[in-house]
Scaffold this motif. Structure first.
Motif, PDB file in Angstrom:
ATOM      1  N   PRO A   1       0.945   3.939  -4.556  1.00  0.00           N
ATOM      2  CA  PRO A   1       0.873   5.358  -4.933  1.00  0.00           C
ATOM      3  C   PRO A   1       2.236   5.927  -5.340  1.00  0.00           C
ATOM      4  O   PRO A   1       2.300   6.831  -6.181  1.00  0.00           O
TER       5      PRO A   1
ATOM      6  N   SER B   1      -6.064  10.382  -5.198  1.00  0.00           N
ATOM      7  CA  SER B   1      -7.035   9.482  -4.567  1.00  0.00           C
ATOM      8  C   SER B   1      -6.389   8.143  -4.221  1.00  0.00           C
ATOM      9  O   SER B   1      -6.698   7.547  -3.181  1.00  0.00           O
ATOM     10  N   GLY B   2      -5.479   7.670  -5.066  1.00  0.00           N
ATOM     11  CA  GLY B   2      -4.749   6.439  -4.752  1.00  0.00           C
ATOM     12  C   GLY B   2      -3.900   6.588  -3.508  1.00  0.00           C
ATOM     13  O   GLY B   2      -3.822   5.671  -2.678  1.00  0.00           O
ATOM     14  N   ALA B   3      -3.268   7.746  -3.360  1.00  0.00           N
ATOM     15  CA  ALA B   3      -2.438   7.991  -2.171  1.00  0.00           C
ATOM     16  C   ALA B   3      -3.284   7.997  -0.902  1.00  0.00           C
ATOM     17  O   ALA B   3      -2.896   7.405   0.113  1.00  0.00           O
TER      18      ALA B   3
ATOM     19  N   MET C   1       2.608   5.011  -8.948  1.00  0.00           N
ATOM     20  CA  MET C   1       1.703   5.847  -9.749  1.00  0.00           C
ATOM     21  C   MET C   1       2.283   7.250  -9.925  1.00  0.00           C
ATOM     22  O   MET C   1       2.238   7.809 -11.019  1.00  0.00           O
ATOM     23  N   ALA C   2       2.817   7.803  -8.846  1.00  0.00           N
ATOM     24  CA  ALA C   2       3.396   9.145  -8.905  1.00  0.00           C
ATOM     25  C   ALA C   2       4.679   9.166  -9.732  1.00  0.00           C
ATOM     26  O   ALA C   2       4.973  10.163 -10.405  1.00  0.00           O
TER      27      ALA C   2
ATOM     28  N   HIS D   1      -4.766   4.211  -0.415  1.00  0.00           N
ATOM     29  CA  HIS D   1      -3.729   3.279   0.020  1.00  0.00           C
ATOM     30  C   HIS D   1      -3.079   3.727   1.325  1.00  0.00           C
ATOM     31  O   HIS D   1      -2.604   2.886   2.096  1.00  0.00           O
TER      32      HIS D   1
ATOM     33  N   VAL E   1      -3.714   9.798  -8.885  1.00  0.00           N
ATOM     34  CA  VAL E   1      -2.568   9.694  -7.969  1.00  0.00           C
ATOM     35  C   VAL E   1      -2.974  10.144  -6.566  1.00  0.00           C
ATOM     36  O   VAL E   1      -2.673   9.464  -5.578  1.00  0.00           O
TER      37      VAL E   1
ATOM     38  N   SER F   1      -9.203  -2.285  -9.361  1.00  0.00           N
ATOM     39  CA  SER F   1      -7.905  -1.813  -9.851  1.00  0.00           C
ATOM     40  C   SER F   1      -7.477  -2.593 -11.089  1.00  0.00           C
ATOM     41  O   SER F   1      -6.952  -2.023 -12.046  1.00  0.00           O
TER      42      SER F   1
ATOM     43  N   HIS G   1       0.826  -1.213   0.000  1.00  0.00           N
ATOM     44  CA  HIS G   1       0.000   0.000   0.000  1.00  0.00           C
ATOM     45  C   HIS G   1       0.860   1.264   0.000  1.00  0.00           C
ATOM     46  O   HIS G   1       0.384   2.333  -0.378  1.00  0.00           O
TER      47      HIS G   1
END
Length: 150
Positions: free
Chosen positions: A32, A68-70, A35-36, A73, A66, A112, A28
């Motif tokens: 992110p 929302s994923g951060a 992704m970043a 997670h 990015v 995902s 987790h």
């Protein structure tokens, strides 16, 4: 606040489940970050799925993904870390929360999987770890006894 049981008295299946929770927590953290670190790949995926989006909308969508994923997670990272620590107390609520959170996380992984191929290599491995850790919390007699005695 109840302190954890000494490690020598925690059954091996619970120790293993705690280790798997730490591994899942690390995943987790990584998602992110990847992704970043790969915004171009993320933008390319969004553009492929939505060919009518102008470049600015693709970039904005990638930024939202990015962020929302951060957040998502990040919450799961904290939850996994907390559960890895609290499972040692043997309190039944910790096993129930770990079970529900990990099984829901497997379901969310399907979302995902369907929205981005970026993590297709790791989603099955993390999902298998989550299912295994739930099995370790419920199947072995030593695990059931550990939580029943609290």
């Amino acid at each position: 606040m109840e302190s954890p049981t000494p490690a020598s008295r925690i059954p091996a299946p619970i120790q293993s489940a705690r280790g798997l929770l730490v591994a899942v927590a690390i995943s987790h953290l990584v998602v992110p970050a990847v992704m970043a670190a790969k915004p171009d790949a993320l933008r390319a995926q969004i553009a492929a799925r939505h060919p009518g989006f102008p470049a600015a909308e693709v970039a904005r969508s990638a930024d939202i993904a990015v962020a929302s994923g951060a957040v998502f997670h990040g919450v799961l990272l904290v939850l996994c870390a907390l559960l890895a620590w609290k499972l040692a107390t043997g309190r039944p609520w910790t096993r129930r929360l770990a079970t529900v959170s990990q099984l829901l996380s497997v379901v969310f992984s399907a979302v995902s999987w369907s929205t981005s191929p970026m993590f297709h290599a790791v989603i099955p491995a993390v999902g298998a770890a989550q299912i295994l850790l739930v099995a370790l919390l419920w199947a072995p007699r030593t695990a059931r006894d550990f939580f029943a005695g609290r």
